[in-house]
Structures are given as C-alpha cells and as structure tokens.
Design an enzyme around this catalytic site. Structure first.
Site, PDB file in Angstrom:
ATOM      1  N   ASP A 123       0.822  -1.210   0.000  1.00 13.53           N
ATOM      2  CA  ASP A 123       0.000   0.000   0.000  1.00 13.53           C
ATOM      3  C   ASP A 123       0.855   1.259   0.000  1.00 13.53           C
ATOM      4  OD1 ASP A 123      -2.318  -1.407  -0.090  1.00 13.53           O
ATOM      5  OD2 ASP A 123      -3.038  -0.858   1.904  1.00 13.53           O
ATOM      6  N   HIS A 165      -5.302   9.407   5.499  1.00 13.45           N
ATOM      7  CA  HIS A 165      -4.973   8.217   6.290  1.00 13.45           C
ATOM      8  C   HIS A 165      -3.648   8.318   7.040  1.00 13.45           C
ATOM      9  CE1 HIS A 165      -8.361   6.077   4.702  1.00 13.45           C
ATOM     10  NE2 HIS A 165      -7.904   6.063   3.465  1.00 13.45           N
ATOM     11  N   GLY A 173      -2.492   3.713   3.827  1.00 12.46           N
ATOM     12  CA  GLY A 173      -3.455   3.858   2.732  1.00 12.46           C
ATOM     13  C   GLY A 173      -3.049   4.813   1.642  1.00 12.46           C
ATOM     14  N   ASP A 200     -15.036  10.903   1.092  1.00  6.29           N
ATOM     15  CA  ASP A 200     -14.260   9.843   0.451  1.00  6.29           C
ATOM     16  C   ASP A 200     -14.945   8.501   0.712  1.00  6.29           C
ATOM     17  OD1 ASP A 200     -11.026   9.665  -0.391  1.00  6.29           O
ATOM     18  OD2 ASP A 200     -11.808   7.806   0.461  1.00  6.29           O
ATOM     19  N   HIS A 202     -13.469   5.949   1.827  1.00  9.29           N
ATOM     20  CA  HIS A 202     -12.830   5.388   3.011  1.00  9.29           C
ATOM     21  C   HIS A 202     -12.944   6.329   4.196  1.00  9.29           C
ATOM     22  CE1 HIS A 202     -10.811   3.488  -0.483  1.00  9.29           C
ATOM     23  NE2 HIS A 202     -10.809   2.403   0.280  1.00  9.29           N
ATOM     24  N   ASP A 289     -13.223   8.438  -4.930  1.00  5.56           N
ATOM     25  CA  ASP A 289     -13.459   6.994  -4.975  1.00  5.56           C
ATOM     26  C   ASP A 289     -14.865   6.622  -4.506  1.00  5.56           C
ATOM     27  OD1 ASP A 289     -12.829   7.792  -2.428  1.00  5.56           O
ATOM     28  OD2 ASP A 289     -11.280   6.286  -2.074  1.00  5.56           O
ATOM     29  N   TYR A 328      -9.489   6.335  -8.075  1.00  2.42           N
ATOM     30  CA  TYR A 328      -8.556   5.417  -8.720  1.00  2.42           C
ATOM     31  C   TYR A 328      -8.943   5.069 -10.152  1.00  2.42           C
ATOM     32  CZ  TYR A 328      -7.453   5.593  -3.892  1.00  2.42           C
ATOM     33  OH  TYR A 328      -7.165   6.091  -2.634  1.00  2.42           O
TER      34      TYR A 328
END
Length: 414
Positions: A123, A165, A173, A200, A202, A289, A328
C-alpha cells in the site's frame, strides 16, 4: 478616485486595459473569492506500475479546468513545498527523517523490523521522490490555509491534497503526509472551531485520530464500513473521548449507496451539525473513490450527486478549504474535480468536453458526465439509513453550545 473598469456612454475600455484588469477587481460583482492551489510537479511522481494511486490524475484535472477556462474565475497560485519544520507540526521527527532519507535502493537494505515500524509495504511503497511528492501536496494545503487566514480567499482549492490516512508516526493507505491535519493545525491558530467533512469512500481515520480528544475540531466522515473494509475504522460508536466526546461523527454506509440516499442523508446530518457546532471554517475532503465505477469503489454516486454535497456546504457561506483525496479511475477523478471547481465558482459547464487544450487525447468525444450509477446493488435499506441518521444526530443532543477557546495574539511568524 475610482478607476472605471466597465464601459459606459462616455467611457470605453481599450483591449490593453481589459487584458490587465485584475481578476478580482473591487468593482466586480462577484463576492466569493476562490483560489486554486496547484504545483504541476506533483503530477510527475509514480507509485509503481501496478499501484492504484496515479498522481497524473492531477495533471488531467488541471487540463480539464483550463480547457473549460475555469482558471479565469479564480486566483491561481503555484505553492511552495512544505518545510521540514512545517511537517513536524504533526508528524514525528524520526518518521520525517526516514521519509527524507529512504530511497528505492536503500530500502532493500533495511530490516523487516524497520519496514514494519514505518508501515512500508504494498500500500505504501518507497518510490523515487516520495518525500518531495509529499511535501508538494502538503505545501499546497498549507498555502490554501494561509490564503484563507489572510482574507485573500473565501474558498481555497487544492485537489492534490486530502490524504487523510497518514498517521503521526507512519504512512497508511497510500498517504505519507497528512496535509489535512497540518492545514487544520494552521487554521486553529486563528479560528476557534474547524469543521472537517469527509466524503471519500474510506473513513478519514488519520484526521479523526489526530483530533479525537479536542472539541475545537469536529470530524464528520461518510464512508463504506463493514468492519473489514480499509481502514477498518469508522463505526457509528466512534465519537471521541475526553473533551472531544461527541465531536466525531461517523456515517457508516453499505455497498451501492445512490445519489438520492447519500445526498438526503448528507444534508440532514449537516443541517444538524453546522448550526450546533457553528464552525468558523470548513475543511472538505472530496475523495472521488465514492463515485460509481471507481477501481476500488463500492458506491453508486454520480458527479452531480457528489458535487451537490459540496454545493450544500458552500451554501452556508462559511470560509472553506476544499481538498481532493482518493480516486482510482483517473478520468473520472479529473471529471469530478473539474465539475466541483465549477460548482465552487458558480459556473455551469457544457456536458460535452471541449476538444482543445490537450484533453481530446484522453477523453475523445466522451462527455463530462458518464453513466456511473446503478452498477452495484444498493444494500442501504431505508430502515438502515434512518437508523444511521438517528444515531448521528443523537450525538448532537449532548452539545449544548458551540465550544469556545481563549484566543491569544497571533504569533508573529504568520
């Protein structure tokens, strides 16, 4: 005496005067000052061939913004890199020293213990220019905060930022430096209360963790959560501790959430949060994302749905720093952030992308708004969404008033 800038019966502006008229001349009617913070060097870095994070998406975004001539509606800045001292406002010195010194060649000689200590792996790989890349996007977020503080901007945009992150002692991340935390720390020197809003896919765990014990920053994160999806945090019962109790609100969502459900939930929660917390400034993380069709995504949001959340925050007319984040599928990322730049500058864009400015080789005859919705089953039932809303608003009942802080003279180094 005011210098006339608009043509009248007795005055005509020549072409040379028009060419040099300041973008935000005081006689102009626009009241919202928007600034755009972008260092082109940030798009030159590469995580690795198979890595989903592609910094060149920032170049695509900037090309689209220019193609639609949105740069004419903003103040443009090429920010400097963040200094080591600025990065140390949040991150530990041994971690920053590691980022500065490690290279793809030297990392091969490091022990497994060192790699584990600094969370180096698939990652968060070590790549050429990793520290420079991190200091560039962090510098842009700090520059955005400075323009807000100085009153030069009402809305400051940095699409290269939003890497939420990263932790104090390690990357996480795909994020090496937490530019959001650095930006908020700078804003807290001037503003008593900062509202952080994260849309986001996440959970914004790095930002939540940094401000988990304070009542001066309220974090609100809308994200996918099932206990296993990265980063594994963000359940509805993570509310803060100590003075920060009830100043963290998490909105856990299931796969396939659509525009109608997401936007309604977003507006209902923010309508409760903003009057109660009374933020002096908003920092918005607009990770792409959460769009439908993202390479790592599980939601069904369209550009318009995502953008309507940002537009709703803008409607409160509170100063705002707007940052990027995840995303992404590069072409959709650039579409979204170009569209949201238009939202922030009160501009309506043609759905057909102009075929000049170098964008045709990337988008061809594709439009600005591809069909992104309906590809994943929506597992967010009406009953589940109502429970999430109720749980989120329940924490606000414990906030009797907006927290205050004794403010001191601004340090001279500003």
């Amino acid at each position: 005496m005011e210098v006339p800038t608009d043509e009248t019966e007795t005055f005509a502006v020549d072409k040379q005067t028009k060419k040099h008229t300041p973008l935000y001349h005081p006689n102009k009617s626009s009241k919202t000052k928007v600034s755009y913070h972008y260092n082109p060097e940030v798009a030159n870095y590469h995580y690795g061939t198979l890595h989903p994070m592609k910094p060149f998406r920032l170049m695509l975004t900037d090309h689209l913004v220019s193609t639609y001539k949105l740069h004419e509606k903003m103040d443009l800045y090429t920010p400097r890199r963040a200094t080591k001292d600025e990065l140390l406002q949040f991150h530990s010195e041994d971690y920053i020293d590691f980022l500065q010194s490690v290279t793809p060649e030297t990392v091969k000689r490091l022990s497994d213990q060192t790699l584990a200590k600094f969370n180096i792996g698939d990652d968060c790989p070590v790549f050429d220019g990793m520290f420079d890349y991190s200091s560039i996007y962090a510098g842009a977020s700090l520059d955005a905060s400075r323009k807000i503080i100085a009153g030069m901007s009402d809305i400051a945009i940095n699409w290269s930022g939003g890497l939420h992150h990263a932790k104090k002692f390690e990357p996480s991340g795909f994020c090496y430096i937490n530019d959001i935390v650095l930006c908020i720390i700078n804003l807290l020197r001037i503003y008593p209360r900062v509202l952080y809003v994260d849309i986001d896919l996440h959970h914004g765990d790095g930002v939540q963790e940094a401000f988990y014990t304070t009542d001066r920053v309220m974090t609100v994160s809308f994200h996918k959560y099932d206990g296993e999806f990265f980063p594994g945090t963000g359940s509805g019962d993570e509310v803060g501790i100590g003075k920060g109790k009830n100043f963290s609100i998490n909105v856990p969502l299931r796969d396939g959430v659509d525009d109608e459900s997401y936007v309604a939930l977003f507006k209902s929660i923010m309508q409760g949060v903003i009057p109660k917390f009374q933020p002096s400034i908003i920092v918005a993380q607009c990770g792409a994302d959460s769009l439908g069709g993202d390479r790592l995504g599980r939601f069904n949001l369209s550009l318009k749905g995502h953008g309507s959340c940002l537009n709703f925050l803008k409607s409160f007319e509170i100063p705002m720093v707007v940052l990027g984040g995840g995303g992404y599928t590069p072409k959709n990322v650039s579409r979204l952030w170009c569209y949201e730049t238009a939202v922030l500058t009160d501009t309506t864009l043609n759905g057909k992308i102009p075929n000049y400015g170098g964008t045709y080789q990337w988008f061809g005859d594709e439009g600005l708004h591809p069909e992104l919705t309906g590809k994943i089953e929506n597992k967010n039932t009406k009953r589940y969404l109502e429970s999430v809303l109720q749980n989120s608003l329940e924490h606000l009942r414990y906030l009797d008033y907006a927290p205050s802080v004794q403010m001191y003279e601004i340090p001279p180094d500003l």
